[in-house]
Design a protein around this motif. Structure first.
Motif, PDB file in Angstrom:
ATOM      1  N   ASN A 118       1.001  -1.307   0.011  1.00 26.57           N
ATOM      2  CA  ASN A 118      -0.010  -0.114   0.053  1.00 26.57           C
ATOM      3  C   ASN A 118       0.695   1.085   0.075  1.00 26.57           C
ATOM      4  O   ASN A 118       1.693   1.424   1.045  1.00 26.57           O
ATOM      5  CB  ASN A 118      -0.882  -0.178   1.142  1.00 26.57           C
ATOM      6  CG  ASN A 118      -1.983   1.134   1.438  1.00 26.57           C
ATOM      7  OD1 ASN A 118      -1.511   2.118   0.756  1.00 26.57           O
ATOM      8  ND2 ASN A 118      -3.116   0.751   1.731  1.00 26.57           N
ATOM      9  N   LYS A 119       0.722   2.413  -0.950  1.00 26.32           N
ATOM     10  CA  LYS A 119       1.471   3.255  -1.205  1.00 26.32           C
ATOM     11  C   LYS A 119       1.224   4.449  -0.023  1.00 26.32           C
ATOM     12  O   LYS A 119       1.709   5.541  -0.233  1.00 26.32           O
ATOM     13  CB  LYS A 119       1.423   3.857  -2.466  1.00 26.32           C
ATOM     14  CG  LYS A 119       1.581   2.908  -3.766  1.00 26.32           C
ATOM     15  CD  LYS A 119       2.869   2.195  -3.640  1.00 26.32           C
ATOM     16  CE  LYS A 119       3.009   1.255  -4.774  1.00 26.32           C
ATOM     17  NZ  LYS A 119       2.566  -0.121  -4.730  1.00 26.32           N
ATOM     18  N   ASN A 120       0.039   4.134   0.658  1.00 23.18           N
ATOM     19  CA  ASN A 120      -0.096   5.225   1.803  1.00 23.18           C
ATOM     20  C   ASN A 120       0.238   4.823   3.151  1.00 23.18           C
ATOM     21  O   ASN A 120      -0.132   5.644   4.033  1.00 23.18           O
ATOM     22  CB  ASN A 120      -1.962   5.492   1.762  1.00 23.18           C
ATOM     23  CG  ASN A 120      -2.224   5.720   0.373  1.00 23.18           C
ATOM     24  OD1 ASN A 120      -1.767   7.052  -0.119  1.00 23.18           O
ATOM     25  ND2 ASN A 120      -3.276   5.309  -0.223  1.00 23.18           N
ATOM     26  N   LYS A 121       0.797   3.699   3.106  1.00 23.24           N
ATOM     27  CA  LYS A 121       1.588   3.257   4.370  1.00 23.24           C
ATOM     28  C   LYS A 121       2.803   3.133   4.664  1.00 23.24           C
ATOM     29  O   LYS A 121       3.517   2.295   3.845  1.00 23.24           O
ATOM     30  CB  LYS A 121       0.684   1.734   4.619  1.00 23.24           C
ATOM     31  CG  LYS A 121      -0.598   1.741   4.895  1.00 23.24           C
ATOM     32  CD  LYS A 121      -1.362   0.526   5.301  1.00 23.24           C
ATOM     33  CE  LYS A 121      -2.788   0.702   5.120  1.00 23.24           C
ATOM     34  NZ  LYS A 121      -3.500  -0.503   5.800  1.00 23.24           N
ATOM     35  N   PRO A 122       3.345   3.838   5.511  1.00 21.95           N
ATOM     36  CA  PRO A 122       4.688   4.155   5.521  1.00 21.95           C
ATOM     37  C   PRO A 122       5.459   2.832   6.305  1.00 21.95           C
ATOM     38  O   PRO A 122       5.047   2.283   7.026  1.00 21.95           O
ATOM     39  CB  PRO A 122       4.993   5.390   6.482  1.00 21.95           C
ATOM     40  CG  PRO A 122       3.653   5.488   7.340  1.00 21.95           C
ATOM     41  CD  PRO A 122       2.661   4.782   6.527  1.00 21.95           C
ATOM     42  N   VAL A 123       6.755   2.772   5.806  1.00 20.65           N
ATOM     43  CA  VAL A 123       7.637   1.678   6.236  1.00 20.65           C
ATOM     44  C   VAL A 123       8.930   2.529   6.900  1.00 20.65           C
ATOM     45  O   VAL A 123       9.453   3.321   6.471  1.00 20.65           O
ATOM     46  CB  VAL A 123       8.275   1.166   5.100  1.00 20.65           C
ATOM     47  CG1 VAL A 123       9.275   0.013   5.482  1.00 20.65           C
ATOM     48  CG2 VAL A 123       6.880   0.409   4.242  1.00 20.65           C
ATOM     49  N   LEU A 124       9.542   1.844   8.031  1.00 22.94           N
ATOM     50  CA  LEU A 124      10.709   2.455   8.644  1.00 22.94           C
ATOM     51  C   LEU A 124      11.709   1.132   8.647  1.00 22.94           C
ATOM     52  O   LEU A 124      11.294  -0.034   8.899  1.00 22.94           O
ATOM     53  CB  LEU A 124      10.473   2.777   9.925  1.00 22.94           C
ATOM     54  CG  LEU A 124      11.669   2.998  10.883  1.00 22.94           C
ATOM     55  CD1 LEU A 124      12.513   4.160  10.474  1.00 22.94           C
ATOM     56  CD2 LEU A 124      11.083   3.293  12.415  1.00 22.94           C
ATOM     57  N   LEU A 125      12.769   1.305   7.928  1.00 19.79           N
ATOM     58  CA  LEU A 125      13.797   0.017   7.938  1.00 19.79           C
ATOM     59  C   LEU A 125      15.029   0.551   8.872  1.00 19.79           C
ATOM     60  O   LEU A 125      15.480   1.911   8.922  1.00 19.79           O
ATOM     61  CB  LEU A 125      14.407   0.185   6.497  1.00 19.79           C
ATOM     62  CG  LEU A 125      13.318  -0.300   5.393  1.00 19.79           C
ATOM     63  CD1 LEU A 125      14.218  -0.498   4.031  1.00 19.79           C
ATOM     64  CD2 LEU A 125      12.805  -1.765   5.715  1.00 19.79           C
ATOM     65  N   MET A 126      15.288  -0.269   9.827  1.00 25.91           N
ATOM     66  CA  MET A 126      16.388   0.109  10.779  1.00 25.91           C
ATOM     67  C   MET A 126      17.147  -1.164  10.880  1.00 25.91           C
ATOM     68  O   MET A 126      17.030  -2.250  10.803  1.00 25.91           O
ATOM     69  CB  MET A 126      15.423   0.000  12.076  1.00 25.91           C
ATOM     70  CG  MET A 126      14.559   1.035  12.384  1.00 25.91           C
ATOM     71  SD  MET A 126      13.617   0.946  13.853  1.00 25.91           S
ATOM     72  CE  MET A 126      14.657   1.631  14.998  1.00 25.91           C
ATOM     73  N   SER A 127      18.488  -0.887  10.906  1.00 26.36           N
ATOM     74  CA  SER A 127      19.509  -1.885  10.831  1.00 26.36           C
ATOM     75  C   SER A 127      20.788  -1.106  11.733  1.00 26.36           C
ATOM     76  O   SER A 127      20.955   0.201  11.516  1.00 26.36           O
ATOM     77  CB  SER A 127      19.637  -2.404   9.723  1.00 26.36           C
ATOM     78  OG  SER A 127      20.623  -3.453   9.757  1.00 26.36           O
ATOM     79  N   GLY A 128      21.734  -2.021  11.821  1.00 27.95           N
ATOM     80  CA  GLY A 128      23.236  -1.597  12.154  1.00 27.95           C
ATOM     81  C   GLY A 128      24.157  -1.359  11.210  1.00 27.95           C
ATOM     82  O   GLY A 128      23.934  -2.334  10.168  1.00 27.95           O
ATOM     83  N   THR A 129      25.019  -0.620  11.223  1.00 26.43           N
ATOM     84  CA  THR A 129      25.868  -0.523  10.152  1.00 26.43           C
ATOM     85  C   THR A 129      26.876  -1.809  10.302  1.00 26.43           C
ATOM     86  O   THR A 129      27.703  -2.178   9.391  1.00 26.43           O
ATOM     87  CB  THR A 129      26.825   0.726   9.984  1.00 26.43           C
ATOM     88  OG1 THR A 129      27.399   0.985  11.371  1.00 26.43           O
ATOM     89  CG2 THR A 129      26.144   2.086   9.780  1.00 26.43           C
ATOM     90  N   ASP A 130      26.739  -2.337  11.368  1.00 21.50           N
ATOM     91  CA  ASP A 130      27.894  -3.549  11.622  1.00 21.50           C
ATOM     92  C   ASP A 130      26.813  -5.033  11.625  1.00 21.50           C
ATOM     93  O   ASP A 130      27.289  -5.948  12.180  1.00 21.50           O
ATOM     94  CB  ASP A 130      28.616  -3.410  12.748  1.00 21.50           C
ATOM     95  CG  ASP A 130      29.481  -2.582  12.877  1.00 21.50           C
ATOM     96  OD1 ASP A 130      30.192  -2.114  11.536  1.00 21.50           O
ATOM     97  OD2 ASP A 130      30.020  -2.213  13.974  1.00 21.50           O
ATOM     98  N   ASP A 131      25.657  -4.895  10.793  1.00 21.43           N
ATOM     99  CA  ASP A 131      24.861  -6.016  10.909  1.00 21.43           C
ATOM    100  C   ASP A 131      25.178  -6.801   9.594  1.00 21.43           C
ATOM    101  O   ASP A 131      24.907  -6.488   8.388  1.00 21.43           O
ATOM    102  CB  ASP A 131      23.329  -5.647  10.742  1.00 21.43           C
ATOM    103  CG  ASP A 131      22.441  -6.569  10.599  1.00 21.43           C
ATOM    104  OD1 ASP A 131      22.864  -7.736  10.838  1.00 21.43           O
ATOM    105  OD2 ASP A 131      21.110  -6.450  10.310  1.00 21.43           O
ATOM    106  N   PRO A 132      25.674  -7.934   9.597  1.00 23.05           N
ATOM    107  CA  PRO A 132      25.917  -9.025   8.662  1.00 23.05           C
ATOM    108  C   PRO A 132      24.870  -9.387   7.750  1.00 23.05           C
ATOM    109  O   PRO A 132      24.915  -9.672   6.752  1.00 23.05           O
ATOM    110  CB  PRO A 132      26.824 -10.096   9.121  1.00 23.05           C
ATOM    111  CG  PRO A 132      26.735 -10.087  10.610  1.00 23.05           C
ATOM    112  CD  PRO A 132      26.175  -8.715  11.176  1.00 23.05           C
ATOM    113  N   VAL A 133      23.654  -9.631   8.503  1.00 25.20           N
ATOM    114  CA  VAL A 133      22.459 -10.034   7.843  1.00 25.20           C
ATOM    115  C   VAL A 133      22.111  -9.014   6.692  1.00 25.20           C
ATOM    116  O   VAL A 133      21.936  -9.613   5.669  1.00 25.20           O
ATOM    117  CB  VAL A 133      21.231  -9.977   8.695  1.00 25.20           C
ATOM    118  CG1 VAL A 133      19.954 -10.427   7.894  1.00 25.20           C
ATOM    119  CG2 VAL A 133      21.521 -11.169   9.815  1.00 25.20           C
TER     120      VAL A 133
END
Length: 185
Positions: A118-133
């Protein structure tokens, strides 16, 4: 977990989506799927393959030393100890489970997936800069770009010197505040 959440978001039963420690598309997923399909055909879906575990997690600790195989999760030794003590965290995946995971990874990293949100529902992506995943931020950036290209409102937060579990890391306060701000806006 973030891969399952990303696929579930297609059902549009959410107001906002937060993805922690995710990864983007990789060519290795195709090869992995063929390997695991063959292994499943030969050994069965319940087979526990040390090689599959090594291929999935073997390089995660490269930057962090080998004194603890869970260093990649977080710098916090207490969290790693709790993880290790939890029988729900320390089981070995079967060949069938690894195969399902790779299929999941491939499905949630397609243009079709991003465009189905849905283009009306926001997404937040969070990660560490040292995350190998998330390939130390590179995979998260790919997901961010894929969502932006699909017209999905997306925000990305990469926390310096933090590993996979940003809510169990030195960036805890910042990560929690960013989540609360995102949810409350």
């Amino acid at each position: 977990g973030s891969f399952i959440v990303r696929l579930a978001a297609v059902r549009d039963k959410h107001d906002k989506l937060i993805g922690l420690g995710t990864d983007g598309p990789r060519s290795e997923y195709i090869i992995s799927q063929y390997y695991l399909s063959l292994l499943k055909a030969v050994k069965g879906e319940r087979y526990i393959s040390p090689m599959s575990k090594k291929l999935a997690f073997g390089k995660y600790n490269e930057r962090f030393g080998n004194d603890d195989p869970l260093n990649w999760l977080t710098k916090n030794a207490d969290v790693r100890d709790a993880y290790r003590a939890d029988r729900l965290c320390t089981y070995d995946f079967t060949t069938g489970a690894y195969l399902d995971l790779v299929k999941l990874l491939r499905r949630c990293n397609t243009k079709k997936w991003a465009e189905s949100l849905n283009k009306n529902k926001p997404v937040l992506l969070m990660s560490g800069t040292d995350d190998p995943v998330g390939h130390y931020g590179a995979g998260v950036r790919k997901v961010n770009d894929m969502l932006r290209d699909a017209g999905v409102p997306v925000t990305m937060k990469l926390y310096e010197n933090c590993r996979h579990e940003v809510i169990n890391e030195t960036c805890y306060d910042d990560a929690l505040n960013d989540m609360l701000k995102f949810v409350n806006d």
